[in-house]
Design a protein around this motif. Sequence first.
Motif, short mmCIF file in Angstrom:
data_model
loop_
_atom_site.label_atom_id
_atom_site.label_comp_id
_atom_site.label_asym_id
_atom_site.label_seq_id
_atom_site.Cartn_x
_atom_site.Cartn_y
_atom_site.Cartn_z
N TYR A 66 0.84 -1.20 0.00
CA TYR A 66 0.00 0.00 0.00
C TYR A 66 0.87 1.25 0.00
O TYR A 66 0.54 2.26 -0.64
N GLY A 67 2.01 1.19 0.72
CA GLY A 67 2.93 2.32 0.75
C GLY A 67 3.47 2.65 -0.63
O GLY A 67 3.68 3.82 -0.95
N ILE A 68 3.70 1.62 -1.45
CA ILE A 68 4.17 1.86 -2.82
C ILE A 68 3.15 2.69 -3.60
O ILE A 68 3.50 3.59 -4.36
N LEU A 69 1.87 2.39 -3.38
CA LEU A 69 0.81 3.13 -4.07
C LEU A 69 0.74 4.59 -3.64
O LEU A 69 0.25 5.45 -4.38
N LEU A 70 1.26 4.88 -2.43
CA LEU A 70 1.21 6.24 -1.91
C LEU A 70 2.42 7.09 -2.30
O LEU A 70 2.44 8.29 -2.06
N ILE A 71 3.42 6.47 -2.90
CA ILE A 71 4.64 7.20 -3.26
C ILE A 71 4.35 8.44 -4.13
O ILE A 71 4.91 9.52 -3.88
N PRO A 72 3.49 8.33 -5.16
CA PRO A 72 3.23 9.53 -5.98
C PRO A 72 2.61 10.69 -5.20
O PRO A 72 2.70 11.85 -5.63
N LEU A 73 1.99 10.39 -4.05
CA LEU A 73 1.34 11.43 -3.26
C LEU A 73 2.27 12.04 -2.22
O LEU A 73 1.95 13.07 -1.62
N ALA A 74 3.41 11.43 -2.00
CA ALA A 74 4.34 11.90 -0.98
C ALA A 74 5.11 13.13 -1.45
O ALA A 74 5.39 13.29 -2.64
N LYS A 75 5.47 13.99 -0.53
CA LYS A 75 6.28 15.16 -0.84
C LYS A 75 7.71 14.72 -1.16
O LYS A 75 8.19 13.72 -0.64
N PRO A 76 8.40 15.46 -2.04
CA PRO A 76 9.79 15.10 -2.38
C PRO A 76 10.67 14.94 -1.15
O PRO A 76 11.50 14.03 -1.08
N ALA A 77 10.50 15.83 -0.17
CA ALA A 77 11.31 15.75 1.05
C ALA A 77 11.07 14.44 1.78
O ALA A 77 11.98 13.88 2.41
N THR A 78 9.84 13.94 1.72
CA THR A 78 9.51 12.69 2.38
C THR A 78 10.20 11.51 1.71
O THR A 78 10.68 10.58 2.37
N VAL A 207 10.36 7.82 15.00
CA VAL A 207 11.22 8.82 14.34
C VAL A 207 10.97 8.90 12.83
O VAL A 207 10.77 10.00 12.30
N PRO A 208 10.95 7.78 12.09
CA PRO A 208 10.70 7.88 10.64
C PRO A 208 9.35 8.49 10.30
O PRO A 208 9.19 9.11 9.24
N THR A 209 8.38 8.35 11.20
CA THR A 209 7.03 8.86 10.95
C THR A 209 6.89 10.33 11.34
O THR A 209 6.33 11.14 10.60
N VAL A 210 7.38 10.68 12.52
CA VAL A 210 7.15 12.01 13.08
C VAL A 210 7.96 13.09 12.36
O VAL A 210 7.45 14.21 12.16
N ILE A 211 9.19 12.79 11.96
CA ILE A 211 10.06 13.81 11.34
C ILE A 211 9.38 14.46 10.12
O ILE A 211 9.26 15.70 10.06
N PRO A 212 8.92 13.71 9.12
CA PRO A 212 8.28 14.37 7.96
C PRO A 212 6.96 15.04 8.30
O PRO A 212 6.61 16.06 7.70
N TRP A 213 6.24 14.48 9.25
CA TRP A 213 4.95 15.07 9.65
C TRP A 213 5.17 16.41 10.37
O TRP A 213 4.49 17.40 10.08
N TYR A 214 6.15 16.45 11.26
CA TYR A 214 6.36 17.65 12.08
C TYR A 214 7.12 18.75 11.33
O TYR A 214 6.76 19.93 11.41
N ILE A 224 3.44 7.35 7.82
CA ILE A 224 3.42 6.01 8.42
C ILE A 224 3.73 4.95 7.37
O ILE A 224 4.53 4.03 7.60
N TYR A 225 3.13 5.09 6.20
CA TYR A 225 3.23 4.01 5.20
C TYR A 225 4.49 4.06 4.34
O TYR A 225 4.96 3.01 3.90
N VAL A 226 5.05 5.24 4.09
CA VAL A 226 6.20 5.31 3.17
C VAL A 226 7.54 5.26 3.90
O VAL A 226 8.25 4.25 3.81
N PRO A 227 7.95 6.31 4.63
CA PRO A 227 9.27 6.22 5.27
C PRO A 227 9.34 5.27 6.45
O PRO A 227 10.42 4.88 6.87
#
Length: 337
Positions: A66-78, A207-214, A224-227
């Motif tokens: 499912y995370g693979i499917l979300l890659i196009p929606l993720a920000k470049p920094a993520t 840590v992998p989840t909170v850093i891009p969110w914050y 949660i699903y990508v990094p």
Amino acid sequence: MYRGTQTVGTCVENPTINAEDTEVEREMTDDVFDHTYREKIGPKPPAKIVWRNVILMSLLHLSAVYGILLIPLAKPATLVWACLCFTMSALGVTAGAHRLWSHRSYKAKVPLRIFLAVANTMAFQNDIYEWARDHRAHHKYSETDADPHNAMRGFFFAHIGWLLMRKHPDVIEKGKKLDLSDLHADKVVMFQRRHYKKLILCMCFIVPTVIPWYFWGESLYIAIYVPCLLRYALVLNATWLVNSAAHMFGNRPYDKNINPRENKFVAIGAIGEGFHNYHHTFPYDYTSSEFGIKYNFTTCFIDLMCYLGLASDCKRVSKDTIKARQLRTGDGSHRSG
């Protein structure tokens, strides 16, 4: 005692090894294959499935898809952050649990050992002590009943199946007899082992989840699903391919009498750990490869740590030793680079 000759800021091979001496005296020998071991005669014990692990691994891999499917929606920094987390996690396994703690192929100062322990915790592949113990058993009893991920039991077992069932009794019996005094004496290793559950919750998931969110407002859902989950599953499978694909697919230029192979694709995915015929022939070489930094990001990292003064005493096999071995036991497929 065999020690790699070292100059300031670099790791170089020891040119004094006899060309025929492929099992040199070293600081530890529990990663050298034990030719005296014999599997017990009679029927094999029945496989006992650990259903909790089956469920958790299934959920993880479904989440990764499912995370693979979300890659196009993720920000470049993520996506950059996910790659950084992958690299850090992988180094915690390759440069840390594997080359430093399992094989003692180089020495690391406390700051580097702490970094590698933190990175290893992010990888969440059991604590360093348990990882190194199982890996030493894998070398000492390679592809026998005492090998934790015995490739003779098939690709699936060597890749992930060994984590989904109870260990063979010989794995437990022989693992208890290994000399792990160096790991017990390492305060960084034992600290990680004592606090492992709390540390993996923090480093592998929070840590992998909170850093891009914050820091740059990424969706918590994507974070949660990508990094986090996708990255974790990718690191696991990159490591497992060394146990499975690199034991089955590729050539054997150094020793045709063992199953581990040279697999360039695994080496790329596992940042340098796919030169497996070489590694099982010369497990004490800090590069895990004849060709140094080629397809081998982990070796680049260790060399950088040497340059910065954080690593030293890198053990290396001489060219004469390699040539003598490939002529004596190789399958004839050896290339110069």
